[in-house]
Design a protein around this motif. Structure first.
Motif, PDB file in Angstrom:
ATOM      1  N   GLU A 156      39.581 -54.442  23.268  1.00 54.37           N
ATOM      2  CA  GLU A 156      39.686 -55.040  24.597  1.00 54.37           C
ATOM      3  C   GLU A 156      41.129 -55.433  24.872  1.00 54.37           C
ATOM      4  O   GLU A 156      41.871 -55.786  23.957  1.00 54.37           O
ATOM      5  CB  GLU A 156      38.796 -56.284  24.727  1.00 54.37           C
ATOM      6  N   ASP A 157      41.508 -55.404  26.151  1.00 54.33           N
ATOM      7  CA  ASP A 157      42.829 -55.871  26.581  1.00 54.33           C
ATOM      8  C   ASP A 157      42.689 -57.292  27.128  1.00 54.33           C
ATOM      9  O   ASP A 157      42.506 -57.494  28.337  1.00 54.33           O
ATOM     10  CB  ASP A 157      43.410 -54.957  27.667  1.00 54.33           C
ATOM     11  N   TYR A 158      42.781 -58.273  26.246  1.00 54.68           N
ATOM     12  CA  TYR A 158      42.730 -59.663  26.697  1.00 54.68           C
ATOM     13  C   TYR A 158      44.078 -60.051  27.299  1.00 54.68           C
ATOM     14  O   TYR A 158      45.127 -59.803  26.704  1.00 54.68           O
ATOM     15  CB  TYR A 158      42.404 -60.595  25.531  1.00 54.68           C
ATOM     16  N   GLN A 159      44.049 -60.679  28.475  1.00 55.09           N
ATOM     17  CA  GLN A 159      45.286 -61.021  29.176  1.00 55.09           C
ATOM     18  C   GLN A 159      45.295 -62.479  29.599  1.00 55.09           C
ATOM     19  O   GLN A 159      44.256 -63.066  29.901  1.00 55.09           O
ATOM     20  CB  GLN A 159      45.455 -60.139  30.412  1.00 55.09           C
ATOM     21  N   GLU A 160      46.501 -63.051  29.644  1.00 54.85           N
ATOM     22  CA  GLU A 160      46.730 -64.406  30.137  1.00 54.85           C
ATOM     23  C   GLU A 160      47.917 -64.386  31.099  1.00 54.85           C
ATOM     24  O   GLU A 160      48.703 -63.440  31.115  1.00 54.85           O
ATOM     25  CB  GLU A 160      47.048 -65.374  28.989  1.00 54.85           C
ATOM     26  N   THR A 161      48.047 -65.454  31.871  1.00 52.28           N
ATOM     27  CA  THR A 161      49.230 -65.634  32.702  1.00 52.28           C
ATOM     28  C   THR A 161      50.247 -66.410  31.884  1.00 52.28           C
ATOM     29  O   THR A 161      50.174 -67.632  31.781  1.00 52.28           O
ATOM     30  CB  THR A 161      48.888 -66.387  33.998  1.00 52.28           C
ATOM     31  N   VAL A 162      51.187 -65.709  31.263  1.00 48.49           N
ATOM     32  CA  VAL A 162      52.135 -66.340  30.348  1.00 48.49           C
ATOM     33  C   VAL A 162      53.502 -66.537  30.989  1.00 48.49           C
ATOM     34  O   VAL A 162      54.084 -67.622  30.917  1.00 48.49           O
ATOM     35  CB  VAL A 162      52.277 -65.510  29.048  1.00 48.49           C
ATOM     36  N   VAL A 163      54.033 -65.511  31.636  1.00 50.04           N
ATOM     37  CA  VAL A 163      55.426 -65.564  32.100  1.00 50.04           C
ATOM     38  C   VAL A 163      55.565 -65.990  33.558  1.00 50.04           C
ATOM     39  O   VAL A 163      56.653 -66.388  33.984  1.00 50.04           O
ATOM     40  CB  VAL A 163      56.116 -64.196  31.895  1.00 50.04           C
ATOM     41  N   ASN A 164      54.487 -65.926  34.341  1.00 49.86           N
ATOM     42  CA  ASN A 164      54.583 -66.192  35.778  1.00 49.86           C
ATOM     43  C   ASN A 164      55.114 -67.583  36.094  1.00 49.86           C
ATOM     44  O   ASN A 164      55.768 -67.804  37.116  1.00 49.86           O
ATOM     45  CB  ASN A 164      53.220 -66.010  36.447  1.00 49.86           C
ATOM     46  N   TRP A 165      54.807 -68.549  35.217  1.00 52.92           N
ATOM     47  CA  TRP A 165      55.233 -69.935  35.454  1.00 52.92           C
ATOM     48  C   TRP A 165      56.749 -70.022  35.584  1.00 52.92           C
ATOM     49  O   TRP A 165      57.267 -70.879  36.320  1.00 52.92           O
ATOM     50  CB  TRP A 165      54.747 -70.822  34.313  1.00 52.92           C
ATOM     51  N   SER A 166      57.457 -69.157  34.878  1.00 54.90           N
ATOM     52  CA  SER A 166      58.915 -69.193  34.909  1.00 54.90           C
ATOM     53  C   SER A 166      59.464 -68.769  36.263  1.00 54.90           C
ATOM     54  O   SER A 166      60.622 -69.065  36.582  1.00 54.90           O
ATOM     55  CB  SER A 166      59.485 -68.289  33.811  1.00 54.90           C
ATOM     56  N   GLY A 167      58.663 -68.087  37.060  1.00 53.88           N
ATOM     57  CA  GLY A 167      59.117 -67.661  38.374  1.00 53.88           C
ATOM     58  C   GLY A 167      58.832 -68.653  39.471  1.00 53.88           C
ATOM     59  O   GLY A 167      59.269 -68.453  40.610  1.00 53.88           O
ATOM     60  N   LEU A 168      58.080 -69.719  39.166  1.00 57.15           N
ATOM     61  CA  LEU A 168      57.721 -70.658  40.224  1.00 57.15           C
ATOM     62  C   LEU A 168      58.172 -72.092  39.959  1.00 57.15           C
ATOM     63  O   LEU A 168      58.257 -72.897  40.879  1.00 57.15           O
ATOM     64  CB  LEU A 168      56.208 -70.637  40.483  1.00 57.15           C
ATOM     65  N   LEU A 169      58.457 -72.446  38.688  1.00 60.34           N
ATOM     66  CA  LEU A 169      58.752 -73.850  38.392  1.00 60.34           C
ATOM     67  C   LEU A 169      60.122 -74.277  38.898  1.00 60.34           C
ATOM     68  O   LEU A 169      60.304 -75.438  39.274  1.00 60.34           O
ATOM     69  CB  LEU A 169      58.653 -74.094  36.882  1.00 60.34           C
ATOM     70  N   TYR A 170      61.100 -73.362  38.908  1.00 55.67           N
ATOM     71  CA  TYR A 170      62.462 -73.747  39.267  1.00 55.67           C
ATOM     72  C   TYR A 170      63.048 -72.783  40.290  1.00 55.67           C
ATOM     73  O   TYR A 170      62.694 -71.601  40.323  1.00 55.67           O
ATOM     74  CB  TYR A 170      63.347 -73.795  38.015  1.00 55.67           C
ATOM     75  N   HIS A 171      63.955 -73.324  41.099  1.00 61.75           N
ATOM     76  CA  HIS A 171      64.650 -72.484  42.078  1.00 61.75           C
ATOM     77  C   HIS A 171      65.628 -71.578  41.342  1.00 61.75           C
ATOM     78  O   HIS A 171      66.485 -72.033  40.583  1.00 61.75           O
ATOM     79  CB  HIS A 171      65.405 -73.346  43.076  1.00 61.75           C
ATOM     80  N   CYS A 172      65.486 -70.284  41.562  1.00 60.37           N
ATOM     81  CA  CYS A 172      66.388 -69.318  40.927  1.00 60.37           C
ATOM     82  C   CYS A 172      66.347 -68.025  41.736  1.00 60.37           C
ATOM     83  O   CYS A 172      65.263 -67.473  41.968  1.00 60.37           O
ATOM     84  CB  CYS A 172      65.975 -69.055  39.478  1.00 60.37           C
ATOM     85  N   PRO A 173      67.505 -67.513  42.157  1.00 62.71           N
ATOM     86  CA  PRO A 173      67.506 -66.321  43.030  1.00 62.71           C
ATOM     87  C   PRO A 173      67.277 -65.010  42.300  1.00 62.71           C
ATOM     88  O   PRO A 173      66.917 -64.008  42.933  1.00 62.71           O
ATOM     89  CB  PRO A 173      68.913 -66.355  43.648  1.00 62.71           C
ATOM     90  N   ASN A 174      67.479 -64.986  40.976  1.00 60.76           N
ATOM     91  CA  ASN A 174      67.387 -63.728  40.237  1.00 60.76           C
ATOM     92  C   ASN A 174      66.448 -63.898  39.045  1.00 60.76           C
ATOM     93  O   ASN A 174      66.776 -64.592  38.076  1.00 60.76           O
ATOM     94  CB  ASN A 174      68.774 -63.306  39.746  1.00 60.76           C
ATOM     95  N   VAL A 175      65.272 -63.273  39.121  1.00 64.52           N
ATOM     96  CA  VAL A 175      64.230 -63.486  38.116  1.00 64.52           C
ATOM     97  C   VAL A 175      63.572 -62.158  37.753  1.00 64.52           C
ATOM     98  O   VAL A 175      63.242 -61.361  38.640  1.00 64.52           O
ATOM     99  CB  VAL A 175      63.148 -64.475  38.617  1.00 64.52           C
ATOM    100  N   ARG A 176      63.387 -61.935  36.449  1.00 68.83           N
ATOM    101  CA  ARG A 176      62.603 -60.788  35.975  1.00 68.83           C
ATOM    102  C   ARG A 176      61.660 -61.264  34.882  1.00 68.83           C
ATOM    103  O   ARG A 176      62.069 -61.934  33.930  1.00 68.83           O
ATOM    104  CB  ARG A 176      63.504 -59.687  35.412  1.00 68.83           C
ATOM    105  N   LEU A 177      60.376 -60.917  35.032  1.00 69.00           N
ATOM    106  CA  LEU A 177      59.337 -61.361  34.109  1.00 69.00           C
ATOM    107  C   LEU A 177      58.589 -60.152  33.563  1.00 69.00           C
ATOM    108  O   LEU A 177      58.306 -59.206  34.303  1.00 69.00           O
ATOM    109  CB  LEU A 177      58.354 -62.308  34.822  1.00 69.00           C
ATOM    110  N   ASP A 178      58.240 -60.192  32.279  1.00 67.80           N
ATOM    111  CA  ASP A 178      57.571 -59.047  31.665  1.00 67.80           C
ATOM    112  C   ASP A 178      56.541 -59.539  30.647  1.00 67.80           C
ATOM    113  O   ASP A 178      56.836 -60.416  29.833  1.00 67.80           O
ATOM    114  CB  ASP A 178      58.594 -58.150  30.965  1.00 67.80           C
ATOM    115  N   TYR A 179      55.351 -58.954  30.705  1.00 75.10           N
ATOM    116  CA  TYR A 179      54.247 -59.369  29.823  1.00 75.10           C
ATOM    117  C   TYR A 179      53.576 -58.126  29.257  1.00 75.10           C
ATOM    118  O   TYR A 179      53.179 -57.222  30.008  1.00 75.10           O
ATOM    119  CB  TYR A 179      53.240 -60.202  30.620  1.00 75.10           C
TER     120      TYR A 179
END
Length: 745
Positions: free
Chosen positions: A317-340
């Motif tokens: 099975e491919d078990y998935q969680e929301t791991v990296v998305n929090w880094s895109g919403l917690l702080y103001h930042c104009p340049n963001v790349r997230l990978d899971y």
């Protein structure tokens, strides 16, 4: 209709408390039935390979042993389970025990011995001999980094990482200050006090009543009906009390499948209870490898952020969680790349464990932010305020509400943060180094479709019901409070029933959505009852409320009163009798606002401040003080709410310093599969935990303005501990748990 908050918003003791302390509360393994048989699971001795032979003759020869079920004689089940209405917990096809000779993880069930008593079944299980052809297991996530992949199909309810914004890599290269570090979160098991168990009562003619340890009875019912091709009306599931779950009870576990299979095969009632050792043979918080890179100007303002995560999953099975998305919403930042990404290893499928994904991802982000604070010389809280996000920049939406700034300020004031010196190893008491650390917490604020019923009788008693569960979180109590306030009744005149598929359908208890979802459903059902009773009161002969409008009356003290003139009133009992009915009943269903979901992002937030004391010579860490400041909308019960946050903080301390399921990669087995060696916090580990709730009004997140508290208490707690340990010792440990060997090594 005006309502008074006599109970909602106050500190109330649990209404289910007396049942629990007197033993009246019954759990899944405590129900009895005539002719009850007992099943004991035989677990595989290898991690990967095939069964070549099973010799159950000795077990079958024991007087009182009824049958030994294996993959060779297991009853037939449906080939497919597409009809399984999995509500959250991870979707997919849960592992079916005894499905064939293949062994795909350590401790996999290979037989079920059913006997007239538990002792006979356990003895019979010890006599089953299994021969294997063993393969080399692959359980080391580090060695599977290169094989990690982006899951081809996204898990329902789990948002994939948002598209990159700006040029993260380029901005990172140009940033005056850069931090790039890797972090590791160990595998953790839930370890609730109550082990998983199922008592399946044979009612004849293929009808079953099932007592299951589950956080959502409708989930169990749907699973049984799908896998065993039964009708919902023939399967009733009851689970009014749960001895802790933390997410392990979201999905039906394999003891349920085995108990139902045995009951249908033998046409009699069967109970299967897992041992503590077997509690380590299914879902867990997955080990996760993360890399966070931050680029900032000299004052600490973020210019670039990247966050990469690789988590382990099972081979099936491919078990998935929301791991990296929090880094895109917690702080103001104009340049963001997230990978899971995921990497397949020879273990069972992971499972949601309190704040799944957030505990893991926020830990890495918040430690990286602490490292940036030291790289720029900016106070850690000042750094977070300097990068405060006014909008959800990952989704491009406004927040329904966000009082995180107040969490920082009020939490810091309560903790005394202004007295902190910045330099590591600069604070001490005797032989102990003192460290102060802080971190941010965040969790999604959900509301789900939910139904509930309310029934008011002339004697002034209100009965509430819905099928959701109470894991010990206080759901019985808050729903009772809501009903009491809605109809102006003393709380002791209100009863609540939960955890039964015969009751109005509600979502399983998870995701911190129960209060917002089932609470709103109860409120709606009570309002419908109130409208009916008010209609009876208006139609009474010479009614003092004959010309009153529903919007202008108040329900209080067992009466309906005109708001402008409380002397004009009608008792609920008189109104119901005037209506000529035995009781006034209503069942209502509530749904989240699709428009608000499209327009807004909804989150709870927290600021966690931690003090640790570290023995300079021995490396022993004590968490001596915690302040957790939480913004979660309307707080329904100050007492149970505080308990939820305290429990989350305790689990966060466990993740930071103690909890680790240790895999032997040669054997592919978890070696510390007991409470003697799997360490969880005990009373001696926990000192002062101060919880404060920041005022936050939210009229968009749910009809009651409630955000939920089950998860937010744990998010950020481990990072705050880790940051405090660095402040105390000057040594940055980037692998959880932070054990003595890592500090001294």
């Amino acid at each position: 209709m005006a309502t008074t908050s006599l109970y909602v918003g106050t500190a109330q003791s649990r209404v289910d408390g007396p049942a629990k302390v007197t033993g009246a509360a019954k759990y899944a393994a405590e129900y009895t039935a005539p002719d009850l048989a007992y099943g004991v699971v035989v677990s595989s001795a290898i991690t990967k390979g095939r069964i070549t032979a099973i010799d159950a003759a000795a077990a079958q020869a024991v007087p009182g042993v009824i049958k030994v079920l294996t993959h060779e004689n297991r009853p037939r089940t449906a080939w497919l389970d597409y009809n399984y209405r999995d509500q959250v917990a991870p979707p997919g096809s849960p592992f079916r025990a005894l499905g064939g000779p293949e062994i795909v993880y350590g401790g996999q069930p290979v037989a079920l011995v059913v006997a007239e008593s538990f002792e006979l079944a356990r003895y019979g299980a010890s006599l089953v001999r299994v021969t294997y052809a063993e393969d080399v297991p692959n359980t080391d996530l580090e060695k599977n980094r290169e094989a990690a992949y982006v899951p081809p199909k996204k898990r329902s309810g789990i948002k994939p990482p948002p598209d990159p914004r700006g040029d993260a890599e380029g901005a990172l290269e140009r940033a005056p200050v850069r931090v790039r570090q890797s972090y590791k979160q160990a595998m953790e098991h839930h370890n609730p006090m109550e082990p998983h168990a199922s008592t399946v009562v044979w009612q004849g003619e293929g009808k079953l009543t099932v007592h299951d340890k589950i956080q959502g009875v409708n989930n169990t019912q749907a699973y049984i009906c799908s896998v065993f091709n039964l009708k919902p009306e023939d399967v009733r599931v009851i689970s009014p009390y749960i001895g802790g779950g933390f997410g392990s009870g979201l999905r039906p576990q394999y003891q349920l499948f085995l108990a139902v299979a045995a009951a249908l095969d033998l046409k009699r009632s069967v109970r299967v209870v897992l041992t503590r050792d077997q509690m380590f043979t299914f879902g867990y918080r997955p080990e996760t490898l993360q890399t966070v890179a931050l680029g900032a100007d000299a004052e600490g303002r973020l210019q670039a952020l990247t966050h990469d995560a690789i988590a382990g999953t099972s081979t099936f099975e491919d078990y998935q969680e929301t791991v990296v998305n929090w880094s895109g919403l917690l702080y103001h930042c104009p340049n963001v790349r997230l990978d899971y990404k995921l990497a397949k290893i020879d273990t069972y499928t992971p499972a949601d464990m309190r704040a799944p994904g957030a505990v893991t991802g926020v830990y890495a982000l918040e430690v990286a932010m602490d490292e940036l604070a030291y790289a720029t010389g900016v106070d850690p809280m000042t750094l977070r305020l300097r990068n405060y996000a006014e909008r959800d920049e990952g989704e491009g939406k406004d927040f329904t509400s966000k009082a995180l700034r107040a969490c920082y300020e009020e939490g810091a004031a309560r903790f005394g943060w202004e007295r902190r010196s910045m330099a590591p190893r600069s604070m001490r008491e005797g032989r102990e180094l003192v460290g102060w650390g802080m971190a941010t917490g965040v969790w999604e604020a959900y509301m789900m479709k939910s139904s509930a019923s309310a029934r008011l009788t002339p004697d002034g008693r209100l009965a509430l019901a819905c099928s959701t569960a109470d894991l010990g979180t206080g759901t019985y109590t808050i729903l009772t409070q809501i009903g009491a306030d809605a109809l102006g009744l003393p709380i002791e005149r209100v009863t609540t029933r939960l955890g039964d598929t015969a009751l109005p359908e509600a979502p399983l208890a998870g995701g911190s959505w129960t209060a917002a979802s089932s609470g709103s459903a109860v409120q709606s059902a009570c309002r419908s009852v109130a409208e009916q009773v008010f209609g009876f009161a208006r139609r009474m002969d010479d009614s003092p409320l004959a010309n009153a409008d529903f919007a202008h009356v108040t329900f209080a003290g067992g009466e309906i009163r005109l708001g402008s003139d409380p002397s004009r009133k009608v008792s609920l009992a008189d109104a119901i009798r005037a209506g000529g009915v035995e009781a006034v009943e209503a069942t209502e269903t509530v749904k989240p606002s699709m428009l608000n979901n499209l327009r807004y992002s909804a989150y709870t937030h927290s600021a966690v401040f931690v003090e640790v004391k570290v023995d300079e010579d021995l490396g022993v860490v004590r968490v001596t003080r915690v302040v957790s400041a939480v913004a979660a909308g309307r707080i329904l019960n100050l007492k149970t709410a505080r308990s939820q946050i305290m429990g989350g903080v305790v689990m966060g301390i466990g993740a930071a310093l103690e909890e680790e399921s240790m895999l032997d990669h040669t054997l592919g087995r978890i070696m510390n599969h007991n409470f003697g060696e799997y360490h969880v916090p005990v009373n001696a580990d926990i000192h002062d935990i101060d919880v404060l709730f920041v005022e936050e009004h939210d009229d968009k997140v749910s009809p009651m303005g409630v955000k939920g508290l089950g998860e937010i208490g744990i998010v950020g707690a481990a990072a705050a501990v880790a940051n405090a340990v660095f402040h105390a010792t000057g040594k940055r440990v980037r692998e959880l748990p932070i054990t003595i060997d890592k500090l001294l090594g």
